[in-house]
Write a protein that holds these residues in place. Sequence first.
Motif, PDB file in Angstrom:
ATOM      1  N   TRP A 545       0.873  -1.189   0.208  1.00 23.07           N
ATOM      2  CA  TRP A 545      -0.093  -0.170  -0.100  1.00 23.07           C
ATOM      3  C   TRP A 545       0.910   1.248   0.097  1.00 23.07           C
ATOM      4  O   TRP A 545       0.443   2.366  -0.395  1.00 23.07           O
ATOM      5  N   LEU A 546       2.113   1.114   0.462  1.00 22.27           N
ATOM      6  CA  LEU A 546       2.932   2.431   0.638  1.00 22.27           C
ATOM      7  C   LEU A 546       4.023   2.434  -0.556  1.00 22.27           C
ATOM      8  O   LEU A 546       4.761   3.530  -0.730  1.00 22.27           O
ATOM      9  N   ALA A 547       4.185   1.308  -1.058  1.00 19.48           N
ATOM     10  CA  ALA A 547       5.318   1.268  -2.258  1.00 19.48           C
ATOM     11  C   ALA A 547       4.865   2.287  -3.615  1.00 19.48           C
ATOM     12  O   ALA A 547       3.887   2.473  -3.646  1.00 19.48           O
ATOM     13  N   PRO A 548       5.851   3.265  -3.951  1.00 21.37           N
ATOM     14  CA  PRO A 548       5.837   4.194  -5.088  1.00 21.37           C
ATOM     15  C   PRO A 548       5.225   3.232  -6.132  1.00 21.37           C
ATOM     16  O   PRO A 548       4.368   3.891  -6.871  1.00 21.37           O
ATOM     17  N   VAL A 549       5.790   2.111  -6.474  1.00 21.00           N
ATOM     18  CA  VAL A 549       5.239   1.480  -7.480  1.00 21.00           C
ATOM     19  C   VAL A 549       5.123   0.082  -7.144  1.00 21.00           C
ATOM     20  O   VAL A 549       5.789  -0.609  -6.489  1.00 21.00           O
ATOM     21  N   GLN A 550       3.643  -0.340  -7.116  1.00 23.01           N
ATOM     22  CA  GLN A 550       3.256  -1.559  -6.698  1.00 23.01           C
ATOM     23  C   GLN A 550       3.376  -2.779  -7.485  1.00 23.01           C
ATOM     24  O   GLN A 550       3.417  -3.870  -6.915  1.00 23.01           O
ATOM     25  N   VAL A 551       3.238  -2.409  -8.498  1.00 27.47           N
ATOM     26  CA  VAL A 551       3.293  -3.808  -9.679  1.00 27.47           C
ATOM     27  C   VAL A 551       4.222  -3.231 -10.819  1.00 27.47           C
ATOM     28  O   VAL A 551       3.985  -1.958 -11.210  1.00 27.47           O
ATOM     29  N   LYS A 552       5.042  -4.008 -11.137  1.00 30.07           N
ATOM     30  CA  LYS A 552       5.808  -3.781 -12.428  1.00 30.07           C
ATOM     31  C   LYS A 552       5.467  -4.961 -13.465  1.00 30.07           C
ATOM     32  O   LYS A 552       5.794  -6.196 -13.107  1.00 30.07           O
ATOM     33  N   ILE A 553       5.239  -4.691 -14.782  1.00 34.11           N
ATOM     34  CA  ILE A 553       4.971  -5.652 -15.726  1.00 34.11           C
ATOM     35  C   ILE A 553       6.263  -6.010 -16.675  1.00 34.11           C
ATOM     36  O   ILE A 553       6.711  -4.889 -16.937  1.00 34.11           O
ATOM     37  N   LEU A 554       6.362  -7.169 -16.559  1.00 37.57           N
ATOM     38  CA  LEU A 554       7.703  -7.477 -17.397  1.00 37.57           C
ATOM     39  C   LEU A 554       7.368  -8.392 -18.475  1.00 37.57           C
ATOM     40  O   LEU A 554       7.167  -9.452 -18.408  1.00 37.57           O
ATOM     41  N   VAL A 567      -2.904  -5.265 -19.611  1.00 36.54           N
ATOM     42  CA  VAL A 567      -2.846  -5.560 -18.218  1.00 36.54           C
ATOM     43  C   VAL A 567      -2.713  -4.094 -17.210  1.00 36.54           C
ATOM     44  O   VAL A 567      -3.438  -4.003 -16.466  1.00 36.54           O
ATOM     45  N   ARG A 568      -1.862  -3.579 -17.678  1.00 32.83           N
ATOM     46  CA  ARG A 568      -1.636  -2.146 -17.279  1.00 32.83           C
ATOM     47  C   ARG A 568      -2.909  -1.465 -17.073  1.00 32.83           C
ATOM     48  O   ARG A 568      -3.395  -0.871 -15.871  1.00 32.83           O
ATOM     49  N   ALA A 569      -3.876  -1.300 -18.046  1.00 32.90           N
ATOM     50  CA  ALA A 569      -4.878  -0.560 -18.017  1.00 32.90           C
ATOM     51  C   ALA A 569      -5.930  -0.944 -17.090  1.00 32.90           C
ATOM     52  O   ALA A 569      -6.786  -0.435 -16.238  1.00 32.90           O
ATOM     53  N   GLN A 570      -5.827  -2.276 -16.890  1.00 28.73           N
ATOM     54  CA  GLN A 570      -6.945  -3.007 -16.083  1.00 28.73           C
ATOM     55  C   GLN A 570      -6.463  -2.943 -14.488  1.00 28.73           C
ATOM     56  O   GLN A 570      -7.371  -2.581 -13.682  1.00 28.73           O
ATOM     57  N   LEU A 571      -5.263  -2.932 -14.342  1.00 30.46           N
ATOM     58  CA  LEU A 571      -4.677  -2.216 -13.098  1.00 30.46           C
ATOM     59  C   LEU A 571      -4.750  -0.971 -12.762  1.00 30.46           C
ATOM     60  O   LEU A 571      -5.073  -0.490 -11.519  1.00 30.46           O
ATOM     61  N   LYS A 572      -4.719   0.029 -13.694  1.00 28.96           N
ATOM     62  CA  LYS A 572      -4.692   1.270 -13.319  1.00 28.96           C
ATOM     63  C   LYS A 572      -6.455   1.543 -13.004  1.00 28.96           C
ATOM     64  O   LYS A 572      -6.470   2.440 -12.316  1.00 28.96           O
ATOM     65  N   LYS A 573      -7.278   1.021 -13.582  1.00 33.14           N
ATOM     66  CA  LYS A 573      -8.527   1.005 -13.297  1.00 33.14           C
ATOM     67  C   LYS A 573      -8.982   0.834 -11.939  1.00 33.14           C
ATOM     68  O   LYS A 573      -9.824   1.473 -11.273  1.00 33.14           O
ATOM     69  N   ALA A 574      -8.209   0.074 -11.310  1.00 34.11           N
ATOM     70  CA  ALA A 574      -8.437  -0.395  -9.984  1.00 34.11           C
ATOM     71  C   ALA A 574      -7.574   0.324  -8.999  1.00 34.11           C
ATOM     72  O   ALA A 574      -7.428   0.230  -7.889  1.00 34.11           O
ATOM     73  N   ASP A 575      -6.995   1.624  -9.402  1.00 35.90           N
ATOM     74  CA  ASP A 575      -6.077   2.543  -8.812  1.00 35.90           C
ATOM     75  C   ASP A 575      -4.748   1.951  -8.209  1.00 35.90           C
ATOM     76  O   ASP A 575      -4.345   2.187  -7.116  1.00 35.90           O
ATOM     77  N   ILE A 576      -4.184   0.920  -9.098  1.00 36.66           N
ATOM     78  CA  ILE A 576      -3.001   0.452  -8.575  1.00 36.66           C
ATOM     79  C   ILE A 576      -1.805   1.087  -9.510  1.00 36.66           C
ATOM     80  O   ILE A 576      -1.941   1.323 -10.724  1.00 36.66           O
ATOM     81  N   ARG A 577      -0.701   1.317  -8.773  1.00 33.45           N
ATOM     82  CA  ARG A 577       0.564   1.959  -9.346  1.00 33.45           C
ATOM     83  C   ARG A 577       1.260   1.213 -10.110  1.00 33.45           C
ATOM     84  O   ARG A 577       1.924   0.115  -9.392  1.00 33.45           O
ATOM     85  N   VAL A 578       1.201   1.125 -11.345  1.00 30.49           N
ATOM     86  CA  VAL A 578       1.854   0.214 -12.100  1.00 30.49           C
ATOM     87  C   VAL A 578       2.767   0.667 -13.408  1.00 30.49           C
ATOM     88  O   VAL A 578       2.491   1.739 -13.881  1.00 30.49           O
ATOM     89  N   GLU A 579       3.799  -0.011 -13.532  1.00 29.40           N
ATOM     90  CA  GLU A 579       4.735   0.363 -14.639  1.00 29.40           C
ATOM     91  C   GLU A 579       4.934  -0.649 -15.669  1.00 29.40           C
ATOM     92  O   GLU A 579       4.859  -2.032 -15.211  1.00 29.40           O
ATOM     93  N   ILE A 580       5.454  -0.501 -16.743  1.00 32.87           N
ATOM     94  CA  ILE A 580       5.980  -1.541 -17.844  1.00 32.87           C
ATOM     95  C   ILE A 580       7.479  -1.392 -17.869  1.00 32.87           C
ATOM     96  O   ILE A 580       7.713  -0.366 -18.075  1.00 32.87           O
ATOM     97  N   ASP A 581       8.210  -2.603 -17.650  1.00 31.62           N
ATOM     98  CA  ASP A 581       9.337  -2.292 -18.109  1.00 31.62           C
ATOM     99  C   ASP A 581       9.691  -2.926 -19.554  1.00 31.62           C
ATOM    100  O   ASP A 581       9.511  -4.071 -19.886  1.00 31.62           O
ATOM    101  N   ASP A 582       9.596  -1.879 -20.492  1.00 34.82           N
ATOM    102  CA  ASP A 582       9.771  -1.992 -21.760  1.00 34.82           C
ATOM    103  C   ASP A 582      11.215  -1.914 -22.687  1.00 34.82           C
ATOM    104  O   ASP A 582      11.249  -1.855 -23.666  1.00 34.82           O
ATOM    105  N   ARG A 583      12.164  -2.195 -21.540  1.00 35.64           N
ATOM    106  CA  ARG A 583      13.390  -2.244 -22.260  1.00 35.64           C
ATOM    107  C   ARG A 583      13.708  -3.659 -22.860  1.00 35.64           C
ATOM    108  O   ARG A 583      13.199  -4.435 -22.704  1.00 35.64           O
ATOM    109  N   ASN A 584      14.774  -3.286 -23.936  1.00 34.85           N
ATOM    110  CA  ASN A 584      15.180  -4.552 -24.717  1.00 34.85           C
ATOM    111  C   ASN A 584      16.117  -5.261 -24.134  1.00 34.85           C
ATOM    112  O   ASN A 584      17.243  -5.216 -24.385  1.00 34.85           O
TER     113      ASN A 584
END
Length: 647
Positions: A545-554, A567-584
């Motif tokens: 609940w306190l983590a700056p990024v709660q979920v990272k999608i890999l 997946v990110r869109a569904q998590l954001k709709k639930a107010d979850i702080r989420v990022e995607i690691d899109d690095r190569n």
Amino acid sequence: MNDQINITLPDGSVRQYPKGTTGMDIAKSISEGLARKVLAAEVNGEVWDLSRPIDGDASFKLLTFDDAGGKNTFWHSSAHLMAEAIEAQFPGVKFWVGPPVDNGFYYDIDLGDRKMTEEDLAAIEKKMGELAKQSNPYVRKPIAKAEAIQYFTDKGDEYKLDLLENLPDGEITFYTQGGFTDLCRGPHIPNTGFIKAIKLTNIAGAYWKGSEKNKMLTRVYGVTFPKKEQLDEYLALLEEAKKRDHRKLGKELSIYTMDDDVGPGLIMWLPNGTVIIEELEKLAKETEEDGGYKRVVTPHIAKENMYLTSGHLPYYADSMYPPMEMEGEKYYLRSMNCPHHHKIFDALPKSYRDLPYRIAEYGTVYRYEQSGELFGLMRVRCLHMNDAHIYCTKEQFADEFRAVNEIYLKYFKIFGVDKYQMRLSLHSPEKLGIKYVNEPELWKETETMVREVLIESGIPFVEVQDEAAFYGPKIDVQIWSVIGREFTLATNQLDFSQGRSFKLHYTTEENTVETPLIIHRAPLGTHERFIGFLLEHYAGKLPTWLAPVQVKILPISDKFLDYAKEVRAQLKKADIRVEIDDRNEKIGKKIRDTELLKVPYMLVVGEKEMNEGKVSIRRQGKGDLGSQAIAEFLGAIVPEIKERRGE
């Protein structure tokens, strides 16, 4: 003439001894085994050398290394032993002060134009071990002020002469062990032989008297123990503490930064740190709304006259930034929120029906801490404080004070703080009118009121003299992190003075006018100190609940990036702080990097997950948890966040 004295032991039993009996005599009469472990004695609440004669009836307690008084005495004596070893390595050195601290001791030293290296530290440590084995006694000697001045004049020691200036004749003592003599009030352990394990931990710089205007001295830190096993345990804990250092984690996790162009002690919160701040504010606002608080916002500056009225300027001028002069008026950056809140209380007439009147604010305050005392998030010059003030009648005080303490207990549970203690800080009668408001009867009455609430609540507390606020008694809240490090979290204060200073009043049911009591409280302290504590308490692995990024999608590769975005869109709709690691990068590296960033959940997505509409879940520190449908994952993580669970 009665040559017998009555000694009252901690269990309440009373024993008689000849007048002039020492603490060691009493220890031996109780148990020879105890006498071999005892370090000092507490006589009528004051810690004494075991060799000091007791000439009258007294309450008495023997102190070992397990007692705070015994530990402090042990480490103070170790500082003297270190000074003796340093003097052997650096002849002609001058010493300032060498007190015990939370985890060991230090000594501030003037080495002249010489420098101390890590190699020197190892040599000093070795010399300390040699001197300790000599079991030299610590000998206390009362000395006349003139004689003490002559002694340090002959040595050319301006530091000890400065200390002597403020010491009254008749209260000056020297201590000698082996070849070292120092100005010191003591107490000390019986002899150096008690010191079995030694570690000098650090060399630092420290301005004389803490002022950057003075000479920079060399500060040497150390720690000692009666047994080697205790040192081994401590060093292991120290290694763990280094990993948890909030300054290290704050940089690695991009929590905050500082910049010389902005100024020392002035924190700038990065996006990750700002998320933590907002979550803490959200918790506080919810709690305070449930508790009947109203939120207010007040300016960061005010005229000099307001701080003169409050009494802060006379007492705290050294801790305030210097004034700004505008249009013939002096304005100060506020160093506390109280006066502004008093003005809000006074803005509209109040009756007994309006009380208790509770107002809260995350107020920014500025305090000019000495440069040498600044320390990461723990000692800063700009603080964001979870502050509130409660204006109430005497009859309402107990319930209001108890309710504040219950907020602390709620927060302890949320943050997994199992060890805590309230420190009831009382005034010193000798300093009325100097350090404290000169109202002896009100001090007695209000200290009793606070004490009774603590006793009735069953909250563990200790009493400490001469640490109250200038306007009333207070509670300092001490908490311990999971690795045993102690922090002062916050404060809960009773103020019987400022209501009168600001002419605050309410109309009673009998249509008379009364001044309210004021409770100052800050259960989460400041963002700075509390986030520093949390980083160390959790080792950076903040609860979800306190983590700056709660979920990272890999995503395993770019082919699955579109699914990752779904997946990110569904998590954001639930107010979850989420990022995607899109690095190569390969998935193994993405996982390792995300682990280092201490993100609670990783969702790995590849062809299988995309085809099945699922995600593979990895939990920080726990590894692979298998795959789940997105709805199933949301069904688990959303309650975890909403309920602010620790895991």
